[in-house]
Design a protein around this motif. Structure first.
Motif, PDB file in Angstrom:
ATOM      1  N   LEU A 289       9.751 -16.361  -6.865  1.00 32.68           N
ATOM      2  CA  LEU A 289       8.738 -15.310  -6.794  1.00 32.68           C
ATOM      3  C   LEU A 289       8.950 -14.482  -5.527  1.00 32.68           C
ATOM      4  N   THR A 290       8.651 -13.212  -5.621  1.00 33.28           N
ATOM      5  CA  THR A 290       8.782 -12.322  -4.475  1.00 33.28           C
ATOM      6  C   THR A 290       7.639 -12.557  -3.500  1.00 33.28           C
TER       7      THR A 290
ATOM      8  N   ALA B 129       7.074 -20.905 -10.663  1.00 32.91           N
ATOM      9  CA  ALA B 129       8.399 -20.461 -10.275  1.00 32.91           C
ATOM     10  C   ALA B 129       9.367 -21.627 -10.348  1.00 32.91           C
TER      11      ALA B 129
ATOM     12  N   GLY C   1       5.456 -10.403  -2.509  1.00 31.91           N
ATOM     13  CA  GLY C   1       4.239  -9.808  -3.048  1.00 31.91           C
ATOM     14  C   GLY C   1       3.575 -10.686  -4.075  1.00 31.91           C
ATOM     15  N   GLN C   2       4.382 -11.316  -4.954  1.00 33.03           N
ATOM     16  CA  GLN C   2       3.825 -12.192  -5.974  1.00 33.03           C
ATOM     17  C   GLN C   2       3.182 -13.428  -5.350  1.00 33.03           C
ATOM     18  N   VAL C   3       3.831 -14.005  -4.342  1.00 37.41           N
ATOM     19  CA  VAL C   3       3.267 -15.171  -3.655  1.00 37.41           C
ATOM     20  C   VAL C   3       1.981 -14.792  -2.931  1.00 37.41           C
ATOM     21  N   SER C   4       1.991 -13.626  -2.322  1.00 40.46           N
ATOM     22  CA  SER C   4       0.797 -13.151  -1.618  1.00 40.46           C
ATOM     23  C   SER C   4      -0.396 -13.081  -2.556  1.00 40.46           C
ATOM     24  N   THR C   5      -0.160 -12.559  -3.758  1.00 45.65           N
ATOM     25  CA  THR C   5      -1.234 -12.426  -4.743  1.00 45.65           C
ATOM     26  C   THR C   5      -1.694 -13.781  -5.244  1.00 45.65           C
ATOM     27  N   ARG C   6      -0.755 -14.672  -5.537  1.00 49.06           N
ATOM     28  CA  ARG C   6      -1.099 -15.967  -6.121  1.00 49.06           C
ATOM     29  C   ARG C   6      -1.849 -16.868  -5.145  1.00 49.06           C
TER      30      ARG C   6
ATOM     31  N   ASP D 153      14.413 -18.799 -10.879  1.00 45.25           N
ATOM     32  CA  ASP D 153      13.683 -17.518 -10.892  1.00 45.25           C
ATOM     33  C   ASP D 153      12.514 -17.591  -9.912  1.00 45.25           C
TER      34      ASP D 153
END
Length: 267
Positions: free
Chosen positions: A10-11, A4, A13-18, A8
Protein backbone atom coordinates in the motif's frame (compact mmCIF):
# COMPACT_ATOMS: atom_id res chain seq x y z
CA UNK A 1 -8.58 -4.15 6.93
CA UNK A 2 -4.90 -5.15 6.53
CA UNK A 3 -5.14 -6.76 3.11
CA UNK A 4 -1.80 -5.73 1.63
CA UNK A 5 0.64 -8.47 0.65
CA UNK A 6 4.36 -8.62 -0.04
CA UNK A 7 3.52 -8.52 -3.72
CA UNK A 8 1.13 -5.59 -3.69
CA UNK A 9 1.97 -3.11 -0.94
CA UNK A 10 0.00 0.00 0.00
CA UNK A 11 1.14 3.54 -0.70
CA UNK A 12 1.76 6.12 2.00
CA UNK A 13 -1.56 7.79 1.21
CA UNK A 14 -3.47 4.51 1.46
CA UNK A 15 -1.84 3.65 4.80
CA UNK A 16 -2.56 7.14 6.08
CA UNK A 17 -6.24 6.71 5.28
CA UNK A 18 -6.53 3.19 6.69
CA UNK A 19 -4.77 3.84 9.99
CA UNK A 20 -5.77 7.47 10.53
CA UNK A 21 -2.15 8.57 10.62
CA UNK A 22 -0.85 11.65 8.81
CA UNK A 23 1.48 11.23 5.87
CA UNK A 24 3.92 13.48 7.68
CA UNK A 25 3.99 11.07 10.66
CA UNK A 26 4.61 8.11 8.37
CA UNK A 27 7.50 9.91 6.72
CA UNK A 28 8.93 10.80 10.13
CA UNK A 29 8.72 7.22 11.39
CA UNK A 30 10.44 6.09 8.22
CA UNK A 31 13.22 8.66 8.66
CA UNK A 32 13.96 7.64 12.27
CA UNK A 33 13.78 3.94 11.44
CA UNK A 34 10.73 3.22 13.56
CA UNK A 35 8.52 1.94 10.72
CA UNK A 36 10.09 1.69 7.29
CA UNK A 37 8.20 0.39 4.25
CA UNK A 38 9.57 -2.89 3.00
CA UNK A 39 8.94 -2.23 -0.69
CA UNK A 40 9.56 0.46 -3.24
CA UNK A 41 8.05 0.92 -6.67
CA UNK A 42 10.21 1.23 -9.75
CA UNK A 43 9.78 4.97 -9.41
CA UNK A 44 10.99 4.89 -5.81
CA UNK A 45 7.66 5.35 -4.04
CA UNK A 46 7.21 3.70 -0.63
CA UNK A 47 5.01 0.59 -0.38
CA UNK A 48 3.94 -0.96 2.90
CA UNK A 49 3.39 -4.71 3.21
CA UNK A 50 1.00 -6.52 5.54
CA UNK A 51 3.85 -6.97 8.01
CA UNK A 52 4.62 -3.27 7.85
CA UNK A 53 0.97 -2.49 8.51
CA UNK A 54 0.93 -4.79 11.53
CA UNK A 55 3.90 -2.91 13.00
CA UNK A 56 2.29 0.42 12.21
CA UNK A 57 -0.93 -0.69 13.85
CA UNK A 58 0.93 -1.50 17.07
CA UNK A 59 2.72 1.85 16.91
CA UNK A 60 -0.63 3.64 16.60
CA UNK A 61 -2.08 1.72 19.56
CA UNK A 62 0.94 2.34 21.77
CA UNK A 63 1.05 6.00 20.81
CA UNK A 64 -2.65 6.45 21.61
CA UNK A 65 -2.09 5.18 25.15
CA UNK A 66 0.68 7.73 25.59
CA UNK A 67 3.93 5.85 25.02
CA UNK A 68 6.77 7.85 23.50
CA UNK A 69 8.36 6.80 20.23
CA UNK A 70 11.60 5.64 21.87
CA UNK A 71 9.65 3.45 24.30
CA UNK A 72 7.59 2.07 21.41
CA UNK A 73 10.75 1.23 19.48
CA UNK A 74 12.14 -0.64 22.49
CA UNK A 75 8.95 -2.68 22.90
CA UNK A 76 8.79 -3.57 19.21
CA UNK A 77 12.46 -4.31 18.62
CA UNK A 78 13.56 -5.91 21.90
CA UNK A 79 12.38 -9.50 22.10
CA UNK A 80 13.13 -9.51 25.84
CA UNK A 81 11.13 -6.35 26.55
CA UNK A 82 8.61 -6.64 29.37
CA UNK A 83 5.57 -5.51 27.40
CA UNK A 84 2.99 -6.16 30.17
CA UNK A 85 5.21 -4.29 32.65
CA UNK A 86 5.53 -1.34 30.29
CA UNK A 87 1.78 -1.28 29.78
CA UNK A 88 1.12 -1.46 33.53
CA UNK A 89 3.48 1.45 34.11
CA UNK A 90 1.69 3.41 31.39
CA UNK A 91 -1.66 2.55 32.95
CA UNK A 92 -0.44 4.02 36.25
CA UNK A 93 0.60 7.22 34.48
CA UNK A 94 -2.74 7.39 32.69
CA UNK A 95 -4.60 6.95 35.99
CA UNK A 96 -2.57 9.78 37.51
CA UNK A 97 -3.29 11.95 34.49
CA UNK A 98 -7.01 11.17 34.76
CA UNK A 99 -6.93 12.20 38.42
CA UNK A 100 -5.24 15.48 37.53
CA UNK A 101 -7.77 16.10 34.77
CA UNK A 102 -10.64 15.35 37.13
CA UNK A 103 -9.22 17.87 39.59
CA UNK A 104 -8.87 20.37 36.74
CA UNK A 105 -12.46 19.70 35.69
CA UNK A 106 -13.69 20.28 39.26
CA UNK A 107 -11.69 23.50 39.41
CA UNK A 108 -13.20 24.66 36.12
CA UNK A 109 -16.69 23.86 37.43
CA UNK A 110 -16.03 25.99 40.51
CA UNK A 111 -14.65 28.82 38.38
CA UNK A 112 -17.71 28.76 36.10
CA UNK A 113 -20.01 28.59 39.12
CA UNK A 114 -18.18 31.49 40.77
CA UNK A 115 -18.54 33.64 37.64
CA UNK A 116 -22.27 32.83 37.61
CA UNK A 117 -22.99 33.07 41.34
CA UNK A 118 -20.13 35.03 42.83
CA UNK A 119 -20.29 33.33 46.23
CA UNK A 120 -19.88 29.54 46.51
CA UNK A 121 -21.49 29.17 49.91
CA UNK A 122 -24.82 27.72 50.97
CA UNK A 123 -27.42 30.09 52.36
CA UNK A 124 -26.80 28.60 55.79
CA UNK A 125 -23.06 29.19 55.51
CA UNK A 126 -23.63 32.77 54.36
CA UNK A 127 -25.88 33.50 57.34
CA UNK A 128 -23.38 31.95 59.76
CA UNK A 129 -20.44 33.90 58.35
CA UNK A 130 -21.95 37.28 57.44
CA UNK A 131 -24.62 37.52 60.12
CA UNK A 132 -28.42 37.74 60.22
CA UNK A 133 -28.45 41.04 58.34
CA UNK A 134 -26.96 39.34 55.28
CA UNK A 135 -29.29 39.03 52.28
CA UNK A 136 -28.49 35.89 50.21
CA UNK A 137 -29.91 37.69 47.14
CA UNK A 138 -27.09 40.25 47.20
CA UNK A 139 -24.57 38.15 45.24
CA UNK A 140 -27.08 37.58 42.43
CA UNK A 141 -27.91 41.28 42.39
CA UNK A 142 -24.21 42.13 42.22
CA UNK A 143 -23.76 39.65 39.36
CA UNK A 144 -26.60 41.28 37.45
CA UNK A 145 -25.19 44.75 38.02
CA UNK A 146 -21.45 44.15 37.68
CA UNK A 147 -21.15 40.82 35.86
CA UNK A 148 -19.55 42.30 32.74
CA UNK A 149 -16.83 44.20 34.60
CA UNK A 150 -13.19 43.33 35.14
CA UNK A 151 -13.71 43.61 38.89
CA UNK A 152 -16.44 40.96 38.89
CA UNK A 153 -14.14 38.56 37.03
CA UNK A 154 -11.37 39.22 39.55
CA UNK A 155 -13.80 38.71 42.42
CA UNK A 156 -15.10 35.46 40.90
CA UNK A 157 -11.60 34.06 40.41
CA UNK A 158 -10.80 34.73 44.06
CA UNK A 159 -14.13 33.34 45.17
CA UNK A 160 -13.62 30.07 43.27
CA UNK A 161 -10.69 29.10 45.48
CA UNK A 162 -12.29 30.06 48.81
CA UNK A 163 -14.12 27.96 51.32
CA UNK A 164 -16.05 28.94 54.46
CA UNK A 165 -12.89 29.41 56.52
CA UNK A 166 -11.41 31.93 54.10
CA UNK A 167 -14.68 33.85 53.89
CA UNK A 168 -14.92 33.86 57.69
CA UNK A 169 -11.47 35.45 57.87
CA UNK A 170 -12.53 38.12 55.39
CA UNK A 171 -15.76 38.78 57.26
CA UNK A 172 -13.80 39.13 60.50
CA UNK A 173 -11.41 41.60 58.82
CA UNK A 174 -14.34 43.68 57.55
CA UNK A 175 -16.01 43.66 60.97
CA UNK A 176 -12.73 44.68 62.59
CA UNK A 177 -12.37 47.60 60.19
CA UNK A 178 -15.94 48.71 60.86
CA UNK A 179 -15.26 48.75 64.61
CA UNK A 180 -12.02 50.67 64.09
CA UNK A 181 -13.81 53.27 61.96
CA UNK A 182 -16.48 53.78 64.62
CA UNK A 183 -13.90 54.02 67.40
CA UNK A 184 -11.80 56.52 65.42
CA UNK A 185 -14.81 58.72 64.77
CA UNK A 186 -15.70 58.63 68.47
CA UNK A 187 -12.13 59.58 69.31
CA UNK A 188 -12.34 62.68 67.12
CA UNK A 189 -9.86 61.50 64.48
CA UNK A 190 -9.84 64.14 61.75
CA UNK A 191 -9.71 63.56 57.97
CA UNK A 192 -6.16 63.84 56.66
CA UNK A 193 -4.55 62.87 59.97
CA UNK A 194 -2.11 59.95 60.12
CA UNK A 195 -4.66 57.90 62.03
CA UNK A 196 -7.36 58.55 59.41
CA UNK A 197 -5.00 57.81 56.52
CA UNK A 198 -3.99 54.56 58.16
CA UNK A 199 -7.65 53.51 58.28
CA UNK A 200 -8.05 54.40 54.59
CA UNK A 201 -5.07 52.17 53.74
CA UNK A 202 -6.51 49.42 55.92
CA UNK A 203 -9.76 49.66 53.98
CA UNK A 204 -7.89 49.22 50.70
CA UNK A 205 -6.07 46.18 52.06
CA UNK A 206 -9.26 44.55 53.35
CA UNK A 207 -11.15 45.33 50.16
CA UNK A 208 -8.37 43.76 48.07
CA UNK A 209 -9.81 40.42 49.20
CA UNK A 210 -12.50 41.07 46.59
CA UNK A 211 -10.45 42.74 43.85
CA UNK A 212 -7.56 45.24 43.57
CA UNK A 213 -8.74 48.70 44.62
CA UNK A 214 -7.09 51.82 43.24
CA UNK A 215 -7.30 55.11 45.13
CA UNK A 216 -9.63 56.58 42.53
CA UNK A 217 -11.90 53.55 42.81
CA UNK A 218 -11.80 53.94 46.58
CA UNK A 219 -13.04 57.54 46.23
CA UNK A 220 -15.95 56.24 44.14
CA UNK A 221 -16.73 53.69 46.85
CA UNK A 222 -16.65 56.43 49.49
CA UNK A 223 -19.28 58.36 47.56
CA UNK A 224 -21.42 55.22 47.28
CA UNK A 225 -21.09 54.47 51.00
CA UNK A 226 -22.55 57.89 51.73
CA UNK A 227 -25.18 58.07 48.95
CA UNK A 228 -26.47 54.50 48.70
CA UNK A 229 -29.26 53.91 51.27
CA UNK A 230 -28.12 50.36 52.02
CA UNK A 231 -24.47 51.21 52.61
CA UNK A 232 -25.31 54.43 54.46
CA UNK A 233 -27.64 52.50 56.76
CA UNK A 234 -24.88 49.98 57.45
CA UNK A 235 -22.24 52.55 58.41
CA UNK A 236 -24.63 54.90 60.18
CA UNK A 237 -25.90 51.89 62.11
CA UNK A 238 -22.38 51.54 63.53
CA UNK A 239 -22.16 55.24 64.41
CA UNK A 240 -24.49 58.03 63.42
CA UNK A 241 -22.84 60.00 60.62
CA UNK A 242 -20.12 57.38 60.01
CA UNK A 243 -20.92 57.06 56.28
CA UNK A 244 -20.15 60.74 55.70
CA UNK A 245 -17.09 60.68 57.95
CA UNK A 246 -15.75 57.64 56.13
CA UNK A 247 -16.22 59.35 52.76
CA UNK A 248 -14.40 62.44 54.08
CA UNK A 249 -11.32 60.55 55.30
CA UNK A 250 -11.13 58.74 51.93
CA UNK A 251 -11.32 62.06 50.09
CA UNK A 252 -8.64 63.62 52.31
CA UNK A 253 -6.30 60.69 51.70
CA UNK A 254 -6.91 60.92 47.96
CA UNK A 255 -5.96 64.60 47.95
CA UNK A 256 -2.72 63.72 49.72
CA UNK A 257 -1.99 61.48 46.72
CA UNK A 258 -2.79 64.25 44.18
CA UNK A 259 -6.26 62.90 43.36
CA UNK A 260 -9.18 65.31 43.13
CA UNK A 261 -12.16 63.53 44.75
CA UNK A 262 -14.58 65.66 42.73
CA UNK A 263 -13.27 64.33 39.42
CA UNK A 264 -12.18 60.79 40.41
CA UNK A 265 -13.54 58.01 38.24
CA UNK A 266 -13.68 54.23 38.45
CA UNK A 267 -10.24 53.43 37.15
Amino acid sequence: MLDATDADGLTVGQVSTRLGVTVRALHHWDEIGLARPSLRTAAGYRLYTAGDLERLHRIVVYREIGLGLDRIRAILDDSTADVPGALRAQRTQVAERIDRLQQLSAGLDRMIDAHDRGLLLTIEQQAAIFGPQWNPDWPAQARQRYGDTTQWRQYAERSASRGPEEWQAIADAVAGLDRALGDAMDAGVTPGSPEANQLVERHREVFASYFPLTRQMQVCLGRMYEADPGFAAHYDGIRAGLATWFRRIIDASARAHSIDPDTATWQ
